[in-house]
Motif scaffolding. Structure first.
Motif, short mmCIF file in Angstrom:
data_model
loop_
_atom_site.label_atom_id
_atom_site.label_comp_id
_atom_site.label_asym_id
_atom_site.label_seq_id
_atom_site.Cartn_x
_atom_site.Cartn_y
_atom_site.Cartn_z
N GLN A 62 0.85 -1.19 0.00
CA GLN A 62 0.00 0.00 0.00
C GLN A 62 0.89 1.24 0.00
OE1 GLN A 62 -3.36 -0.13 -0.52
NE2 GLN A 62 -2.82 -2.29 -0.79
N GLU A 63 2.07 1.12 0.56
CA GLU A 63 3.12 2.14 0.49
C GLU A 63 4.25 1.52 -0.35
OE1 GLU A 63 3.16 5.25 1.87
OE2 GLU A 63 1.10 4.91 2.50
N PRO A 64 4.95 2.30 -1.15
CA PRO A 64 6.04 1.72 -1.94
C PRO A 64 7.06 1.00 -1.05
CG PRO A 64 5.58 3.95 -2.66
CD PRO A 64 4.78 3.73 -1.41
N THR A 65 7.43 -0.18 -1.46
CA THR A 65 8.40 -0.97 -0.72
C THR A 65 9.27 -1.74 -1.70
OG1 THR A 65 8.66 -2.49 1.15
CG2 THR A 65 6.90 -2.98 -0.41
N THR A 66 10.38 -2.25 -1.23
CA THR A 66 11.30 -2.97 -2.11
C THR A 66 11.00 -4.46 -2.12
OG1 THR A 66 12.93 -3.34 -0.36
CG2 THR A 66 13.16 -1.30 -1.67
N VAL A 67 11.48 -5.13 -3.15
CA VAL A 67 11.33 -6.58 -3.25
C VAL A 67 12.04 -7.24 -2.06
CG1 VAL A 67 11.92 -8.62 -4.63
CG2 VAL A 67 11.06 -6.54 -5.76
N ALA A 68 13.19 -6.73 -1.67
CA ALA A 68 13.92 -7.29 -0.53
C ALA A 68 13.08 -7.20 0.75
CB ALA A 68 15.25 -6.57 -0.34
N HIS A 69 12.43 -6.08 0.97
CA HIS A 69 11.61 -5.92 2.16
C HIS A 69 10.41 -6.86 2.12
CE1 HIS A 69 8.47 -4.01 4.69
NE2 HIS A 69 9.48 -4.04 5.55
N ILE A 70 9.83 -7.05 0.95
CA ILE A 70 8.69 -7.97 0.81
C ILE A 70 9.11 -9.38 1.20
CG2 ILE A 70 7.16 -9.08 -0.88
CD1 ILE A 70 7.15 -6.34 -2.37
N ALA A 71 10.26 -9.83 0.69
CA ALA A 71 10.75 -11.17 1.02
C ALA A 71 10.91 -11.34 2.53
CB ALA A 71 12.07 -11.44 0.31
N GLU A 72 11.50 -10.35 3.15
CA GLU A 72 11.74 -10.42 4.59
C GLU A 72 10.42 -10.38 5.37
OE1 GLU A 72 12.65 -8.55 8.55
OE2 GLU A 72 12.17 -7.29 6.85
N ALA A 73 9.51 -9.49 4.99
CA ALA A 73 8.26 -9.32 5.71
C ALA A 73 7.34 -10.54 5.57
CB ALA A 73 7.53 -8.06 5.23
N VAL A 74 7.33 -11.16 4.40
CA VAL A 74 6.48 -12.32 4.17
C VAL A 74 7.16 -13.60 4.69
CG1 VAL A 74 5.33 -13.70 2.37
CG2 VAL A 74 5.33 -11.22 2.22
N GLY A 75 8.48 -13.55 4.84
CA GLY A 75 9.21 -14.70 5.36
C GLY A 75 9.49 -15.76 4.32
N VAL A 76 9.74 -15.31 3.10
CA VAL A 76 10.04 -16.24 2.01
C VAL A 76 11.40 -15.91 1.42
CG1 VAL A 76 7.61 -16.66 1.42
CG2 VAL A 76 8.85 -14.82 0.27
N PRO A 77 12.05 -16.87 0.77
CA PRO A 77 13.31 -16.57 0.09
C PRO A 77 13.09 -15.52 -1.00
CG PRO A 77 13.01 -18.94 0.30
CD PRO A 77 11.72 -18.30 0.72
N LEU A 78 14.15 -14.81 -1.34
CA LEU A 78 14.07 -13.74 -2.33
C LEU A 78 13.52 -14.22 -3.67
CD1 LEU A 78 14.60 -10.78 -2.92
CD2 LEU A 78 16.93 -11.39 -3.54
N GLY A 79 13.95 -15.39 -4.12
CA GLY A 79 13.46 -15.92 -5.39
C GLY A 79 11.96 -16.17 -5.38
N VAL A 80 11.44 -16.64 -4.25
CA VAL A 80 10.00 -16.86 -4.11
C VAL A 80 9.27 -15.52 -4.14
CG1 VAL A 80 8.19 -17.69 -2.55
CG2 VAL A 80 10.27 -19.04 -2.87
#
Length: 117
Positions: A62-80
């Motif tokens: 909902q606010e701009p965020t990075t792919v790296a932050h998404i991976a960390e926040a969702v708890g999945v590997p970066l490729g996922v």
């Protein structure tokens, strides 16, 4: 032989990453980088319901965020995370943009998120 990485679900059980991505290991978009900025599109609200991880990503964006932050926040590997984000971009739920130049504090945050993975 080591066990593949696993992702905990809501109930603390583990879901293998290839289940979350439908067996795909490559995103539909090849230009997603750690620092790619992702934001939810207004059209994403009110659309058909999404799977758990997809819904969580749309909520995070909902606010701009990075792919790296998404991976960390969702708890999945970066490729996922890249596969899931690409699915949502193709589905018209998210928009991506590459920042022209990142400030130092943003690079430090990305580094910290990658280390946390």
């Amino acid at each position: 032989m080591s066990e593949p990485s696993q992702v905990p679900d809501e109930e603390g059980q583990f879901v293998r990453p290839f289940i979350i991505t439908g067996g795909r290991s490559l995103p539909a978009q090849s230009d997603l980088r750690l620092e790619t900025l992702v934001v939810a599109l207004d059209a994403a609200e009110g659309a058909a319901p999404l799977a758990f991880e997809h819904q969580r990503i749309v909520t995070l964006c909902q606010e701009p965020t990075t792919v790296a932050h998404i991976a960390e926040a969702v708890g999945v590997p970066l490729g996922v995370a890249k596969v899931l984000v690409a699915d949502l971009v193709v589905g018209g739920r998210l928009s991506c943009s590459q920042p022209a130049e990142l400030p130092l504090h943003t690079l430090e945050r990305i580094r910290d998120h990658v280390r946390a993975l």
